[in-house]
Design a protein around this motif. Structure first.
Motif, PDB file in Angstrom:
ATOM      1  N   PRO A   1       1.072  -1.351  -0.015  1.00  0.00           N
ATOM      2  CA  PRO A   1      -0.255  -0.581   0.559  1.00  0.00           C
ATOM      3  C   PRO A   1       0.784   1.249   0.109  1.00  0.00           C
ATOM      4  O   PRO A   1       0.650   1.691  -0.376  1.00  0.00           O
ATOM      5  CB  PRO A   1      -0.868  -0.087   1.676  1.00  0.00           C
ATOM      6  CG  PRO A   1      -0.443  -0.647   2.185  1.00  0.00           C
ATOM      7  CD  PRO A   1       0.299  -2.387   1.436  1.00  0.00           C
ATOM      8  N   ARG A   2       1.975   1.480   0.471  1.00  0.00           N
ATOM      9  CA  ARG A   2       3.027   2.616   0.456  1.00  0.00           C
ATOM     10  C   ARG A   2       3.475   3.064  -0.505  1.00  0.00           C
ATOM     11  O   ARG A   2       3.121   3.629  -1.504  1.00  0.00           O
ATOM     12  CB  ARG A   2       4.154   2.092   1.597  1.00  0.00           C
ATOM     13  CG  ARG A   2       3.896   2.463   3.302  1.00  0.00           C
ATOM     14  CD  ARG A   2       4.958   2.680   4.288  1.00  0.00           C
ATOM     15  NE  ARG A   2       4.343   3.333   5.685  1.00  0.00           N
ATOM     16  CZ  ARG A   2       3.625   2.148   6.551  1.00  0.00           C
ATOM     17  NH1 ARG A   2       3.738   0.902   6.255  1.00  0.00           N
ATOM     18  NH2 ARG A   2       3.961   3.391   7.072  1.00  0.00           N
ATOM     19  N   VAL A   3       4.250   1.776  -1.323  1.00  0.00           N
ATOM     20  CA  VAL A   3       4.398   2.037  -2.989  1.00  0.00           C
ATOM     21  C   VAL A   3       3.023   2.394  -3.181  1.00  0.00           C
ATOM     22  O   VAL A   3       3.334   2.893  -3.939  1.00  0.00           O
ATOM     23  CB  VAL A   3       5.032   0.821  -3.514  1.00  0.00           C
ATOM     24  CG1 VAL A   3       4.435   0.594  -4.975  1.00  0.00           C
ATOM     25  CG2 VAL A   3       6.452   0.033  -2.396  1.00  0.00           C
ATOM     26  N   SER A   4       1.785   1.626  -3.111  1.00  0.00           N
ATOM     27  CA  SER A   4       0.639   2.680  -3.990  1.00  0.00           C
ATOM     28  C   SER A   4       0.272   3.456  -4.004  1.00  0.00           C
ATOM     29  O   SER A   4      -0.046   4.202  -5.110  1.00  0.00           O
ATOM     30  CB  SER A   4      -0.334   1.611  -3.796  1.00  0.00           C
ATOM     31  OG  SER A   4      -1.607   1.800  -4.492  1.00  0.00           O
ATOM     32  N   ALA A   5       0.766   4.780  -2.958  1.00  0.00           N
ATOM     33  CA  ALA A   5       0.296   5.477  -2.288  1.00  0.00           C
ATOM     34  C   ALA A   5       1.476   6.111  -3.084  1.00  0.00           C
ATOM     35  O   ALA A   5       0.936   7.477  -3.542  1.00  0.00           O
ATOM     36  CB  ALA A   5       0.942   5.420  -1.122  1.00  0.00           C
ATOM     37  N   VAL A   6       2.744   6.031  -3.125  1.00  0.00           N
ATOM     38  CA  VAL A   6       3.667   7.162  -3.334  1.00  0.00           C
ATOM     39  C   VAL A   6       3.093   7.112  -5.444  1.00  0.00           C
ATOM     40  O   VAL A   6       3.585   8.035  -6.338  1.00  0.00           O
ATOM     41  CB  VAL A   6       4.515   6.400  -3.536  1.00  0.00           C
ATOM     42  CG1 VAL A   6       5.894   6.548  -4.525  1.00  0.00           C
ATOM     43  CG2 VAL A   6       5.342   6.278  -2.443  1.00  0.00           C
ATOM     44  N   GLY A   7       2.786   6.059  -5.888  1.00  0.00           N
ATOM     45  CA  GLY A   7       2.525   5.925  -7.127  1.00  0.00           C
ATOM     46  C   GLY A   7       1.310   6.801  -7.445  1.00  0.00           C
ATOM     47  O   GLY A   7       1.747   7.097  -8.847  1.00  0.00           O
ATOM     48  N   SER A   8       0.679   6.663  -6.535  1.00  0.00           N
ATOM     49  CA  SER A   8      -1.116   7.701  -6.873  1.00  0.00           C
ATOM     50  C   SER A   8      -1.140   9.483  -6.417  1.00  0.00           C
ATOM     51  O   SER A   8      -0.862   9.537  -7.501  1.00  0.00           O
ATOM     52  CB  SER A   8      -1.574   7.675  -5.557  1.00  0.00           C
ATOM     53  OG  SER A   8      -2.327   6.036  -5.758  1.00  0.00           O
ATOM     54  N   LEU A   9       0.594   9.439  -5.759  1.00  0.00           N
ATOM     55  CA  LEU A   9       1.008  10.891  -5.816  1.00  0.00           C
ATOM     56  C   LEU A   9       1.644  11.373  -7.250  1.00  0.00           C
ATOM     57  O   LEU A   9       1.168  12.328  -7.312  1.00  0.00           O
ATOM     58  CB  LEU A   9       1.288  11.019  -4.452  1.00  0.00           C
ATOM     59  CG  LEU A   9       0.468  11.031  -3.200  1.00  0.00           C
ATOM     60  CD1 LEU A   9       1.650  10.712  -1.553  1.00  0.00           C
ATOM     61  CD2 LEU A   9      -0.870  12.079  -3.328  1.00  0.00           C
ATOM     62  N   ALA A  10       2.708  10.217  -7.823  1.00  0.00           N
ATOM     63  CA  ALA A  10       3.312  10.526  -8.673  1.00  0.00           C
ATOM     64  C   ALA A  10       2.182  10.757  -9.511  1.00  0.00           C
ATOM     65  O   ALA A  10       2.141  11.915 -10.744  1.00  0.00           O
ATOM     66  CB  ALA A  10       4.354   9.972  -8.913  1.00  0.00           C
ATOM     67  N   ALA A  11       1.266   9.929 -10.313  1.00  0.00           N
ATOM     68  CA  ALA A  11       0.812  10.426 -10.688  1.00  0.00           C
ATOM     69  C   ALA A  11      -0.480  11.396 -10.944  1.00  0.00           C
ATOM     70  O   ALA A  11      -0.842  12.259 -11.768  1.00  0.00           O
ATOM     71  CB  ALA A  11      -0.715   9.080 -11.042  1.00  0.00           C
ATOM     72  N   ALA A  12      -0.754  12.101  -9.772  1.00  0.00           N
ATOM     73  CA  ALA A  12      -1.189  13.339  -8.974  1.00  0.00           C
ATOM     74  C   ALA A  12      -1.018  14.560  -9.801  1.00  0.00           C
ATOM     75  O   ALA A  12      -1.505  15.374 -10.378  1.00  0.00           O
ATOM     76  CB  ALA A  12      -1.901  13.562  -7.759  1.00  0.00           C
ATOM     77  N   GLY A  13       0.689  14.000 -10.087  1.00  0.00           N
ATOM     78  CA  GLY A  13       1.535  15.684 -10.132  1.00  0.00           C
ATOM     79  C   GLY A  13       1.706  15.288 -11.629  1.00  0.00           C
ATOM     80  O   GLY A  13       1.800  16.516 -12.075  1.00  0.00           O
ATOM     81  N   MET A  14       1.815  13.514 -12.011  1.00  0.00           N
ATOM     82  CA  MET A  14       1.959  13.873 -13.256  1.00  0.00           C
ATOM     83  C   MET A  14       0.349  14.041 -14.154  1.00  0.00           C
ATOM     84  O   MET A  14       0.668  15.310 -15.609  1.00  0.00           O
ATOM     85  CB  MET A  14       2.130  13.018 -14.165  1.00  0.00           C
ATOM     86  CG  MET A  14       2.047  12.888 -15.682  1.00  0.00           C
ATOM     87  SD  MET A  14       2.327  10.761 -15.800  1.00  0.00           S
ATOM     88  CE  MET A  14      -0.182  10.207 -15.633  1.00  0.00           C
ATOM     89  N   PHE A  15      -0.825  14.219 -13.319  1.00  0.00           N
ATOM     90  CA  PHE A  15      -1.698  14.687 -14.231  1.00  0.00           C
ATOM     91  C   PHE A  15      -2.134  16.446 -13.988  1.00  0.00           C
ATOM     92  O   PHE A  15      -2.501  16.973 -14.654  1.00  0.00           O
ATOM     93  CB  PHE A  15      -3.344  14.364 -13.081  1.00  0.00           C
ATOM     94  CG  PHE A  15      -3.484  12.810 -14.001  1.00  0.00           C
ATOM     95  CD1 PHE A  15      -3.357  12.567 -15.536  1.00  0.00           C
ATOM     96  CD2 PHE A  15      -3.579  12.122 -13.179  1.00  0.00           C
ATOM     97  CE1 PHE A  15      -3.118  11.087 -15.943  1.00  0.00           C
ATOM     98  CE2 PHE A  15      -3.778   9.946 -13.812  1.00  0.00           C
ATOM     99  CZ  PHE A  15      -3.643  10.254 -15.036  1.00  0.00           C
ATOM    100  N   ALA A  16      -1.539  16.751 -12.537  1.00  0.00           N
ATOM    101  CA  ALA A  16      -1.952  18.543 -12.249  1.00  0.00           C
ATOM    102  C   ALA A  16      -0.796  19.068 -13.577  1.00  0.00           C
ATOM    103  O   ALA A  16      -0.646  19.966 -14.363  1.00  0.00           O
ATOM    104  CB  ALA A  16      -1.030  19.029 -10.840  1.00  0.00           C
TER     105      ALA A  16
END
Length: 154
Positions: free
Chosen positions: A86-101
């Protein structure tokens, strides 16, 4: 009480749909970045973006598209890893948020995103395509929050 139980089930289904729909989108769109036509499709978006234009000049369009593709595939994989990491998933999700921004910033930097010949500026087909990233940004943030909560409960 019954509505509360149904609400929790629907919430869980919604979060799972968001997570794996987001991951699938990133995996598939990332795969497409290795196709010549996709390099052509992203050209007007990335060349008009000041932070990205220098990378294209340095790497070339095809390598730059490949870098985006690898990034999208990696993020999709990380997001999907929530059941085991789950921690790895959270990092990937936050990085994706940065990409979409970042992709949403193309609304400001890409002249083709707007149709100004119809009176007030209106979104073009390109602008409409970019606007969907607001939903993907929100999905990334929800997936991150859910993964962080799962990591905390372990």
């Amino acid at each position: 009480m019954e509505l509360q139980r149904i609400g929790k089930i629907v919430h869980g289904l919604g979060i799972s749909t968001i997570r794996y729909g987001l991951a699938l989108n990133l995996l598939e769109i990332g795969r497409l970045k290795f196709e010549d036509y996709e390099v052509d499709n992203i050209r007007p978006l990335v060349t008009a973006s000041p932070p990205l234009a220098w990378l294209i000049a340095r790497l070339g369009e095809k390598k730059f598209a490949g870098l985006i593709g690898v990034t999208e595939i990696a993020l999709g994989s990380l997001i999907a890893a929530k059941p085991i990491a789950p921690r790895v998933s959270a990092v990937g999700s936050l990085a994706a948020a940065g990409m979409f921004a970042t992709t949403l910033s193309f609304l400001a930097t890409t002249p083709e995103a707007w149709q100004e010949t119809h009176g007030d500026p209106k979104l073009s087909i390109t602008g409409q395509f970019l606007l969907k990233d607001i939903v993907l940004l929100g999905a990334s943030l929800l997936a991150a929050a859910d993964a962080l909560q799962a990591a905390e409960s372990r």
